[in-house]
Design a protein around this motif. Structure first.
Motif, PDB file in Angstrom:
ATOM      1  N   SER A 143      74.639   4.763  35.334  1.00 38.76           N
ATOM      2  CA  SER A 143      73.499   3.941  35.755  1.00 38.76           C
ATOM      3  C   SER A 143      73.657   3.467  37.200  1.00 38.76           C
ATOM      4  O   SER A 143      72.696   3.490  37.975  1.00 38.76           O
ATOM      5  N   ILE A 144      74.845   3.028  37.550  1.00 35.29           N
ATOM      6  CA  ILE A 144      75.062   2.531  38.916  1.00 35.29           C
ATOM      7  C   ILE A 144      74.928   3.659  39.928  1.00 35.29           C
ATOM      8  O   ILE A 144      74.230   3.513  40.951  1.00 35.29           O
ATOM      9  N   THR A 145      75.562   4.796  39.668  1.00 37.17           N
ATOM     10  CA  THR A 145      75.543   5.884  40.653  1.00 37.17           C
ATOM     11  C   THR A 145      74.144   6.466  40.832  1.00 37.17           C
ATOM     12  O   THR A 145      73.709   6.706  41.960  1.00 37.17           O
ATOM     13  N   ILE A 146      73.417   6.687  39.730  1.00 35.13           N
ATOM     14  CA  ILE A 146      72.087   7.283  39.867  1.00 35.13           C
ATOM     15  C   ILE A 146      71.126   6.317  40.530  1.00 35.13           C
ATOM     16  O   ILE A 146      70.248   6.729  41.300  1.00 35.13           O
ATOM     17  N   ASN A 147      71.271   5.018  40.294  1.00 36.69           N
ATOM     18  CA  ASN A 147      70.377   4.051  40.915  1.00 36.69           C
ATOM     19  C   ASN A 147      70.636   3.916  42.408  1.00 36.69           C
ATOM     20  O   ASN A 147      69.694   3.771  43.193  1.00 36.69           O
ATOM     21  N   LEU A 148      71.890   3.958  42.808  1.00 38.06           N
ATOM     22  CA  LEU A 148      72.196   3.913  44.243  1.00 38.06           C
ATOM     23  C   LEU A 148      71.587   5.116  44.960  1.00 38.06           C
ATOM     24  O   LEU A 148      71.056   4.994  46.074  1.00 38.06           O
ATOM     25  N   LEU A 149      71.645   6.280  44.319  1.00 40.39           N
ATOM     26  CA  LEU A 149      71.049   7.479  44.909  1.00 40.39           C
ATOM     27  C   LEU A 149      69.525   7.393  44.938  1.00 40.39           C
ATOM     28  O   LEU A 149      68.893   7.730  45.945  1.00 40.39           O
ATOM     29  N   GLU A 150      68.928   6.948  43.828  1.00 40.69           N
ATOM     30  CA  GLU A 150      67.465   6.939  43.729  1.00 40.69           C
ATOM     31  C   GLU A 150      66.825   5.967  44.705  1.00 40.69           C
ATOM     32  O   GLU A 150      65.738   6.236  45.218  1.00 40.69           O
ATOM     33  N   VAL A 151      67.462   4.834  44.962  1.00 39.87           N
ATOM     34  CA  VAL A 151      66.891   3.883  45.925  1.00 39.87           C
ATOM     35  C   VAL A 151      66.770   4.519  47.302  1.00 39.87           C
ATOM     36  O   VAL A 151      65.752   4.378  47.985  1.00 39.87           O
ATOM     37  N   GLN A 152      67.805   5.263  47.703  1.00 38.26           N
ATOM     38  CA  GLN A 152      67.753   5.936  49.011  1.00 38.26           C
ATOM     39  C   GLN A 152      66.664   7.005  49.023  1.00 38.26           C
ATOM     40  O   GLN A 152      65.888   7.116  49.984  1.00 38.26           O
ATOM     41  N   TRP A 153      66.588   7.792  47.946  1.00 38.82           N
ATOM     42  CA  TRP A 153      65.593   8.869  47.901  1.00 38.82           C
ATOM     43  C   TRP A 153      64.170   8.309  47.864  1.00 38.82           C
ATOM     44  O   TRP A 153      63.288   8.785  48.593  1.00 38.82           O
ATOM     45  N   LYS A 154      63.928   7.311  47.023  1.00 36.20           N
ATOM     46  CA  LYS A 154      62.575   6.760  46.899  1.00 36.20           C
ATOM     47  C   LYS A 154      62.122   6.067  48.175  1.00 36.20           C
ATOM     48  O   LYS A 154      60.925   6.029  48.480  1.00 36.20           O
ATOM     49  N   HIS A 155      63.073   5.543  48.918  1.00 35.78           N
ATOM     50  CA  HIS A 155      62.712   4.970  50.225  1.00 35.78           C
ATOM     51  C   HIS A 155      62.221   6.063  51.166  1.00 35.78           C
ATOM     52  O   HIS A 155      61.198   5.893  51.849  1.00 35.78           O
ATOM     53  N   GLN A 156      62.922   7.184  51.203  1.00 34.13           N
ATOM     54  CA  GLN A 156      62.491   8.303  52.043  1.00 34.13           C
ATOM     55  C   GLN A 156      61.135   8.840  51.585  1.00 34.13           C
ATOM     56  O   GLN A 156      60.264   9.155  52.404  1.00 34.13           O
ATOM     57  N   LEU A 157      60.937   8.915  50.273  1.00 29.36           N
ATOM     58  CA  LEU A 157      59.675   9.412  49.732  1.00 29.36           C
ATOM     59  C   LEU A 157      58.520   8.478  50.054  1.00 29.36           C
ATOM     60  O   LEU A 157      57.426   8.934  50.400  1.00 29.36           O
ATOM     61  N   SER A 158      58.742   7.167  49.953  1.00 25.81           N
ATOM     62  CA  SER A 158      57.674   6.209  50.257  1.00 25.81           C
ATOM     63  C   SER A 158      57.281   6.272  51.730  1.00 25.81           C
ATOM     64  O   SER A 158      56.102   6.134  52.071  1.00 25.81           O
ATOM     65  N   LEU A 159      58.255   6.485  52.608  1.00 26.14           N
ATOM     66  CA  LEU A 159      57.938   6.637  54.034  1.00 26.14           C
ATOM     67  C   LEU A 159      57.111   7.897  54.266  1.00 26.14           C
ATOM     68  O   LEU A 159      56.165   7.903  55.060  1.00 26.14           O
ATOM     69  N   PHE A 160      57.465   8.964  53.567  1.00 24.64           N
ATOM     70  CA  PHE A 160      56.738  10.224  53.718  1.00 24.64           C
ATOM     71  C   PHE A 160      55.301  10.108  53.214  1.00 24.64           C
ATOM     72  O   PHE A 160      54.364  10.610  53.845  1.00 24.64           O
ATOM     73  N   CYS A 161      55.102   9.439  52.067  1.00 27.92           N
ATOM     74  CA  CYS A 161      53.755   9.310  51.485  1.00 27.92           C
ATOM     75  C   CYS A 161      52.913   8.262  52.191  1.00 27.92           C
ATOM     76  O   CYS A 161      51.682   8.241  52.038  1.00 27.92           O
ATOM     77  N   ASP A 162      53.539   7.359  52.939  1.00 24.00           N
ATOM     78  CA  ASP A 162      52.834   6.390  53.785  1.00 24.00           C
ATOM     79  C   ASP A 162      51.799   5.569  52.994  1.00 24.00           C
ATOM     80  O   ASP A 162      50.672   5.370  53.440  1.00 24.00           O
ATOM     81  N   GLY A 163      52.186   5.110  51.813  1.00 27.24           N
ATOM     82  CA  GLY A 163      51.335   4.204  51.050  1.00 27.24           C
ATOM     83  C   GLY A 163      50.250   4.849  50.215  1.00 27.24           C
ATOM     84  O   GLY A 163      49.498   4.140  49.530  1.00 27.24           O
ATOM     85  N   ASP A 164      50.126   6.170  50.219  1.00 26.57           N
ATOM     86  CA  ASP A 164      49.100   6.848  49.419  1.00 26.57           C
ATOM     87  C   ASP A 164      49.603   7.000  47.984  1.00 26.57           C
ATOM     88  O   ASP A 164      50.490   7.805  47.705  1.00 26.57           O
ATOM     89  N   ARG A 165      49.012   6.225  47.054  1.00 29.99           N
ATOM     90  CA  ARG A 165      49.483   6.221  45.668  1.00 29.99           C
ATOM     91  C   ARG A 165      49.251   7.560  44.975  1.00 29.99           C
ATOM     92  O   ARG A 165      50.060   7.981  44.137  1.00 29.99           O
ATOM     93  N   GLY A 166      48.149   8.224  45.293  1.00 30.15           N
ATOM     94  CA  GLY A 166      47.866   9.515  44.681  1.00 30.15           C
ATOM     95  C   GLY A 166      48.897  10.555  45.069  1.00 30.15           C
ATOM     96  O   GLY A 166      49.395  11.304  44.216  1.00 30.15           O
ATOM     97  N   ILE A 167      49.231  10.630  46.349  1.00 27.97           N
ATOM     98  CA  ILE A 167      50.239  11.591  46.813  1.00 27.97           C
ATOM     99  C   ILE A 167      51.597  11.268  46.207  1.00 27.97           C
ATOM    100  O   ILE A 167      52.316  12.158  45.735  1.00 27.97           O
TER     101      ILE A 167
END
Length: 489
Positions: free
Chosen positions: A291-315
């Motif tokens: 749980s700890i290792t996957i969450n540390l990884l996912e926070v970094q990935w989801k941050h990159q993904l949110s920057l890429f999608c730029d607030g578009d919920r559909g994308i």
């Protein structure tokens, strides 16, 4: 000379379908239950991230995990321990699943369409944040309370309905000799739900938006479709579960003569009994480390993904849908090519050690890339740095989640089977619900502390420190597997 023992299955069938005809009445409904539970989890998991991240940002996830989710998980374990002393396994399933389905129905058709009315005004949240800056993250949680509740309940669903209730029921029904053949296939067949539900999420998020050409209206319609499918699948799961109790479990040849506890223990006695079990402690360490290792990884990935999608919920939601579908494909491939062979013919240690080893190698690579993107030049790829970071992070998470479904979960569940009834119910509840939530909470606390010490809200700046914690827990995981292997036949 004694005659050579005839193999149980042909080589090809042993790899892809090591199930006897008489076992189908048990195997198929269990697979359908897992399918339904995973379908619901995939739809709600993808949606929860879209809702909370685009409303507040990735930074709110550690605070949700470290506070609300931890408290909720602890209360759930207490409730489950009480229920096991008062109700049958079947009634407990209905008691727990019903509130989830009711909430998802209310959220999809009542709360979300009128979120402006249910949520406090933005001006109110801004005023509170200005007045109490130290509590701004908790104020943000309150500001979108229905999204926060959706996030927490979905996390509880994954741990309670799949990690606890399904596998506890499977461990009760499936014999030890059957588990080596059944459990890998459960992961494969169940994860067909990831492919179907992932594509369904993608369709509801992207195709509907392109048809209507209206962001708000299309997103509301997407929520209607997504939550409607969740409610329908929930009713389907309840129906299969009830059918199995009426038509399968009453048959004597389907009953598993597991050792029963001589008498019900009190809540305190049960807690002390569970805490003294070395096996439960080791399984707890496995779950906590994952749980700890996957969450540390996912926070970094989801941050990159949110920057890429730029607030578009559909994308964002469409991307998460594709991520889920590809995860299902990878899971099936890993199951057919790797886990069925390892679980059926290999040792428990060989099957269990692969997941933490690849976490350390592949996850470590992604952290290094986040810390120093120049280490991997992308000039040869026709995509932006953000797109590449989101894509490579998605691939890493997909690979590791596939290993979780096909190797980590089956080997973890095999470790429960030799235990007595008390440890397989209350001990499993403590590990699978509280352990998972504590793992997520721990990763949340670690990042909250880092945010506070470094005085930043930038997730990327935390990456070097998060990487160090990640490596420590990977080695802890490896050590626990080694010790646990001495206790598994």
């Amino acid at each position: 000379m004694s005659a050579k023992k005839k193999p149980e299955f042909t080589r090809l069938r042993g790899m892809f379908w090591p199930i006897h005809s008489v076992e189908l009445k048990k195997f198929i409904p269990l697979s359908l239950i897992m399918f339904g539970l995973l379908f619901i989890y995939t739809v709600t998991r993808d949606t929860k991230d879209t809702l909370i991240i685009n409303a507040v940002g990735v930074r709110i996830i550690p605070f949700l995990q470290g506070t609300v989710l931890t408290i909720t998980g602890f209360l759930f374990v207490l409730l489950y321990a009480k229920l096991t002393n008062k109700f049958s396994r079947e009634k407990i399933f209905y008691i727990i699943i019903t509130p989830f389905i009711v909430f998802y129905a209310l959220f999809g058709f009542v709360i979300h369409p009128h979120s402006d009315w249910f949520h406090p005004a933005k001006e109110t949240i801004q005023t509170l944040s200005s007045s109490f800056p130290m509590f701004s993250s908790f104020i943000d949680i309150y500001g979108c309370w229905s999204y926060s509740l959706f996030y927490v309940l979905t996390e509880i669903w994954g741990n309670a309905m799949i990690g606890l209730l399904f596998w506890e029921f499977a461990n009760h029904v499936v014999l030890i000799k059957e588990s080596k053949r059944f459990y890998a296939l459960f992961a494969i067949i169940g994860n067909v739900a990831l492919i179907i539900s992932g594509y369904f999420v993608y369709f509801c998020s992207n195709s509907i938006q392109s048809i209507l050409h209206n962001g708000k209206d299309s997103w509301t319609l997407s929520i209607y479709l997504l939550m409607g499918s969740v409610v329908i699948m929930g009713v389907f799961v309840i129906g299969i579960f009830r059918w199995m109790h009426k038509n399968v479990l009453h048959e004597t040849n389907m009953d598993t003569s597991k050792k029963q506890s001589p008498q019900k223990k009190s809540l305190l006695e049960s807690a002390l009994y569970v805490l003294r079990s070395h096996e439960i402690l080791l399984i707890f360490i496995l779950v906590l480390s994952y749980s700890i290792t996957i969450n540390l990884l996912e926070v970094q990935w989801k941050h990159q993904l949110s920057l890429f999608c730029d607030g578009d919920r559909g994308i964002y939601n469409g991307y998460m849908g594709l991520y889920s579908s590809v995860t299902g494909i990878f899971t099936i491939a890993c199951g057919l090519l790797i886990s069925t062979h390892l679980l059926h013919s290999g040792s428990w240690f060989r099957a269990a050690i692969i997941t933490p080893l690849l976490f350390l190698i592949v996850g470590g690579f992604y952290f290094i890339y986040i810390i120093n993107p120049n280490i991997f030049p992308i000039s040869s790829f026709k995509m932006s740095a953000l797109a590449f970071s989101a894509a490579i992070g998605g691939f890493v998470i997909i690979l590791l989640k596939s290993l979780k479904y096909t190797l980590f979960e089956p080997t973890r569940e095999m470790a429960y089977i030799p235990l007595d009834e008390e440890l397989r119910t209350k001990g499993k509840a403590a590990v699978d619900v509280l352990g998972c939530n504590l793992g997520e909470a721990s990763s949340g606390y670690i990042q909250i502390i880092l945010f506070t010490i470094i005085a930043t809200k930038d997730v990327v700046i935390l990456a070097p420190y998060a990487c160090g914690v990640f490596v420590v827990f990977c080695f802890t995981w490896l050590s626990a597997v080694k010790i646990m292997s001495r206790k598994i036949l």
